[in-house]
Design an enzyme around this catalytic site. Structure first.
Site, short mmCIF file in Angstrom:
data_model
loop_
_atom_site.label_atom_id
_atom_site.label_comp_id
_atom_site.label_asym_id
_atom_site.label_seq_id
_atom_site.Cartn_x
_atom_site.Cartn_y
_atom_site.Cartn_z
N THR A 74 0.87 -1.17 0.00
CA THR A 74 0.00 0.00 0.00
C THR A 74 0.91 1.23 0.00
O THR A 74 2.06 1.14 0.42
CB THR A 74 -0.90 0.06 1.25
OG1 THR A 74 -0.06 0.22 2.39
CG2 THR A 74 -1.74 -1.19 1.40
N GLU A 88 -5.49 -4.41 -0.39
CA GLU A 88 -5.71 -5.58 0.46
C GLU A 88 -6.73 -6.55 -0.14
O GLU A 88 -6.92 -7.65 0.35
CB GLU A 88 -6.25 -5.12 1.83
CG GLU A 88 -5.25 -4.39 2.72
CD GLU A 88 -5.13 -2.90 2.43
OE1 GLU A 88 -5.49 -2.48 1.31
OE2 GLU A 88 -4.65 -2.16 3.30
N LYS A 129 -14.35 14.54 13.41
CA LYS A 129 -15.16 14.23 14.58
C LYS A 129 -15.37 15.52 15.36
O LYS A 129 -14.47 15.98 16.06
CB LYS A 129 -14.49 13.14 15.41
CG LYS A 129 -14.52 11.83 14.63
CD LYS A 129 -13.58 10.78 15.12
CE LYS A 129 -13.66 9.59 14.16
NZ LYS A 129 -12.42 8.93 13.86
N TRP A 158 -20.05 13.11 13.33
CA TRP A 158 -19.10 12.95 12.24
C TRP A 158 -19.46 13.86 11.08
O TRP A 158 -20.63 13.95 10.69
CB TRP A 158 -19.09 11.50 11.74
CG TRP A 158 -18.40 10.54 12.66
CD1 TRP A 158 -17.96 10.81 13.93
CD2 TRP A 158 -18.07 9.18 12.39
NE1 TRP A 158 -17.38 9.69 14.48
CE2 TRP A 158 -17.43 8.67 13.55
CE3 TRP A 158 -18.23 8.34 11.30
CZ2 TRP A 158 -16.96 7.36 13.64
CZ3 TRP A 158 -17.78 7.02 11.38
CH2 TRP A 158 -17.14 6.55 12.55
P1 ADP Z 1 -3.44 3.42 -1.17
O1 ADP Z 1 -4.24 4.65 -1.53
O2 ADP Z 1 -3.10 3.30 0.27
O3 ADP Z 1 -2.36 3.10 -2.11
P2 ADP Z 1 -5.31 1.66 -2.37
O4 ADP Z 1 -4.89 2.01 -3.71
O5 ADP Z 1 -5.47 0.27 -1.97
O6 ADP Z 1 -4.38 2.20 -1.31
O7 ADP Z 1 -6.58 2.53 -2.07
C1 ADP Z 1 -7.70 2.01 -1.48
C2 ADP Z 1 -8.58 3.13 -1.06
O8 ADP Z 1 -8.89 3.99 -2.17
C3 ADP Z 1 -9.92 2.66 -0.57
O9 ADP Z 1 -9.85 2.19 0.75
C4 ADP Z 1 -10.75 3.91 -0.75
O10 ADP Z 1 -10.57 4.80 0.32
C5 ADP Z 1 -10.18 4.53 -1.99
N1 ADP Z 1 -11.01 4.18 -3.15
C6 ADP Z 1 -10.86 3.17 -4.01
N2 ADP Z 1 -11.83 3.16 -4.94
C7 ADP Z 1 -12.63 4.22 -4.66
C8 ADP Z 1 -13.83 4.76 -5.24
N3 ADP Z 1 -14.40 4.24 -6.31
N4 ADP Z 1 -14.37 5.83 -4.64
C9 ADP Z 1 -13.82 6.40 -3.56
N5 ADP Z 1 -12.69 5.94 -2.97
C10 ADP Z 1 -12.11 4.87 -3.50
#
Ligand code: ADP
Length: 568
Positions: A197, A341, A451, A456
């Site tokens: 990640t 994940e 918060k 929220w």
């Molecule tokens: P990182 O940003 O840590 O590299 P990821 O690419 O796995 O990790 O991102 C996952 C996160 O991206 C999700 O938990 C969510 O917050 C956001 N995300 C993914 N798809 C969408 C979507 N269609 N709309 C809004 N947020 C999204």
């Protein structure tokens, strides 16, 4: 053509080991199917030198050559082999060759800072790294004098030697190797892939993908409820192959027998438009900024999108205006949600059949949500008290998911695993509502939700509302610590060119007052030049919070009537 396919079938049956008990759920059969049923279907890449084009039959041969070369190099089952590459055919060759010999493919995000690259190369114990010529200086900078890179070998993607690293050219690495390989029978629980990640909080966290995870992700995404691909499709993943296997598309496209189109190093809107037109792309995928770029480009350029059926948009929320824009161009924008994940697809915003028959605005409302879980996954939404929230489209909670392609741990990070997993569920950190139909809608990240006085506030909603103002280029809203209310929202806004800052501040507040309760309104609007971004191009609110965690921004500026309790 028929003759060569028959010969190929025989040959492949001959070398494929016979297994009376059947095989486990592994990646190899997807390639076997494509190579034998669609030997003449093309795999096309944009490279620095121009367009490269070959067939699944050639791909199959080169993958076997790469597998033999990896053996000769000393890579054995369980070793980790990394890539530091854009989207192209050679990168795709590693996708099947590495896992199907029993090694593990670790795709490194080249946009990470040097320290993170050093950390993950060390953490994953990579033995060998495949690197693109244009990314070689970046990798060389991370590797310079870094003990983490000791003993790591490099192969450079192309036919030239490395300029900054002692790297073998890929074409000589595989040259002369046999085009057949005695593929081993693998256990489905064996790790096949790995991705970190992007580490918006602390060091990146590694996620290992077993064969079974990638197999089940591929099968689920092939269903009509996922992102199906067939042999008449031309699939172009713009989402990088270093980011969760380009959302699994290279595997899904192969399983479906589709033509692949890879857009190569840093494609700009003109490159993307050109490939769609020249190669007849039917399905493409990427984050919203890619499509904003294309939409902008098409204001001054004619682009023929007539072959395009679907654009998959995920990574961040697809704006409603984008969905409508693609509809106007006869292209379906399919909104999807997922995570590193989760290999990564979780939900897709297909319309249930009754909603498909509803009026257009109702359809758009559902298509802009993150959608319905794909078959094979389960979810629940848990509030602050540990209770499941009602499916009423209003109550917020954290989204928990589980299923065959959802990881249950981080690689060698017990404390992070302890924090993000519970009883086999992944606690996604996404705060969502669920409507009566089961569509999830992300309202925030757990770490970003504001918060205020025990209630929220969704930072994402405020940002979207602010960005709807014509004179706003970008906006991020973060919670700034506040003595009385715990946190209060502050908006960080990049004004559009020539905007009058005072009038803009008033204009934004007027717009927000129309739609939101008083206590949701930001206590301050701060102008900045640019919103800091993560390595995956998302707003880095952590950086904003680190820089502006100053109470003076909000101190004394909250009128009593803006308190959560006093709003009715
Ligand atoms: P990182 O940003 O840590 O590299 P990821 O690419 O796995 O990790 O991102 C996952 C996160 O991206 C999700 O938990 C969510 O917050 C956001 N995300 C993914 N798809 C969408 C979507 N269609 N709309 C809004 N947020 C999204």
């Amino acid at each position: 053509m028929a003759c060569s396919s028959v010969a190929r079938m025989k040959l492949r049956f001959f070398v494929y080991p016979s297994m009376p008990g059947g095989t486990d759920q592994t990646l190899r059969p997807f390639l076997w199917r494509a190579a034998n049923l669609y030997p003449d279907t093309e795999i096309v890449s944009r490279t620095h030198q121009g367009i490269d084009r070959y067939t699944y039959a050639d791909y199959d041969d080169r993958t076997a050559q790469l597998a033999n070369a990896l053996d000769e190099h000393g890579i054995v089952e369980g070793d980790r082999v990394a890539t530091f590459c854009w989207n192209h055919h050679r990168h795709f060759e590693t996708y099947f060759a590495v896992p199907t010999i029993g090694a593990q493919l670790h795709t490194i995000n080249p946009l990470l800072p040097d320290e993170h690259i050093q950390y993950i190369v060390d953490n994953a114990e990579d033995q060998l790294i495949f690197v693109d010529p244009s990314l070689e200086p970046k990798l060389a900078s991370a590797a310079a004098d870094a003990p983490e890179f000791e003993g790591v070998d490099f192969v450079i993607m192309g036919d030239a030697e490395g300029e900054h690293l002692d790297a073998t050219p890929y074409e000589s690495f595989i040259d002369g190797q046999p085009t057949d390989y005695d593929w081993p029978v693998l256990d489905e629980d064996q790790p096949a892939g790995m991705c970190y990640t992007s580490g918006t909080t602390g060091n990146p966290k590694g996620v290992e993908y077993t064969h079974k995870m990638l197999w089940s992700h591929t099968m689920a995404t092939l269903t009509p409820q996922g992102i199906p691909m067939d042999d008449d499709d031309v699939v172009m993943p713009v989402v990088p192959m270093f980011h969760v296997n380009a959302w699994g598309m290279p595997f899904t496209a192969t399983a479906g027998g589709a033509k692949h189109v890879y857009p190569g190093p840093s494609p700009d809107p003109a490159d993307i438009a050109g490939l769609i037109e020249d190669e007849g792309v039917t399905i493409t995928a990427g984050v919203p900024t890619v499509w904003l770029g294309l939409m902008d480009y098409m204001e001054d350029h004619d682009v023929d999108l007539s072959t395009l059926d679907r654009v998959i948009v995920g990574g961040s929320a697809a704006p409603e205006a984008m969905i409508r824009w693609f509809d106007d161009h006869d292209v379906e924008l399919l909104h999807a949600w997922g995570m590193t994940e989760m290999s990564p697809i979780g939900s897709v915003a297909h319309l249930k059949h009754d909603i498909a028959g509803a009026d257009y605005d109702t359809q758009i409302d559902h298509r802009s949500k993150q959608g319905l879980m794909v078959p094979g996954l389960e979810f629940r939404v848990i509030d602050d008290d540990g209770e499941e929230v009602a499916w009423n489209g209003e109550d917020f909670g954290e989204l928990w998911v589980r299923g065959p392609w959802v990881t249950t741990e981080y690689f060698m990070r017990p404390e992070a695993t302890e924090e993000d997993f519970e009883d086999g569920w992944l606690k996604t950190g996404d705060v969502v509502t669920v409507d009566e139909e089961g569509y999830i809608k992300i309202v925030d990240r757990e770490k970003d939700v504001i918060k205020s006085g025990g209630e929220w506030i969704s930072s994402v909603e405020l940002e979207n509302a602010i960005m709807a103002h014509d004179d706003v280029a970008e906006a991020a809203v973060v919670g700034v610590p506040h003595e009385k209310w715990q946190e209060r929202p502050v908006a960080f806004v990049v004004p559009g060119e020539g905007a009058d800052e005072d009038a803009l501040r008033e204009g934004i507040m007027d717009m927000l007052r129309e739609d939101y309760p008083k206590w949701w309104l930001p206590d301050s609007i701060e102008y900045i030049d640019e919103i800091p971004k993560t390595a995956t191009g998302k707003f880095s609110k952590k950086d904003i919070r680190d820089e502006y965690s100053d109470q003076s921004l909000v101190e004394g500026s909250v009128p009593e009537e803006a308190a959560p309790e006093s709003d009715d």
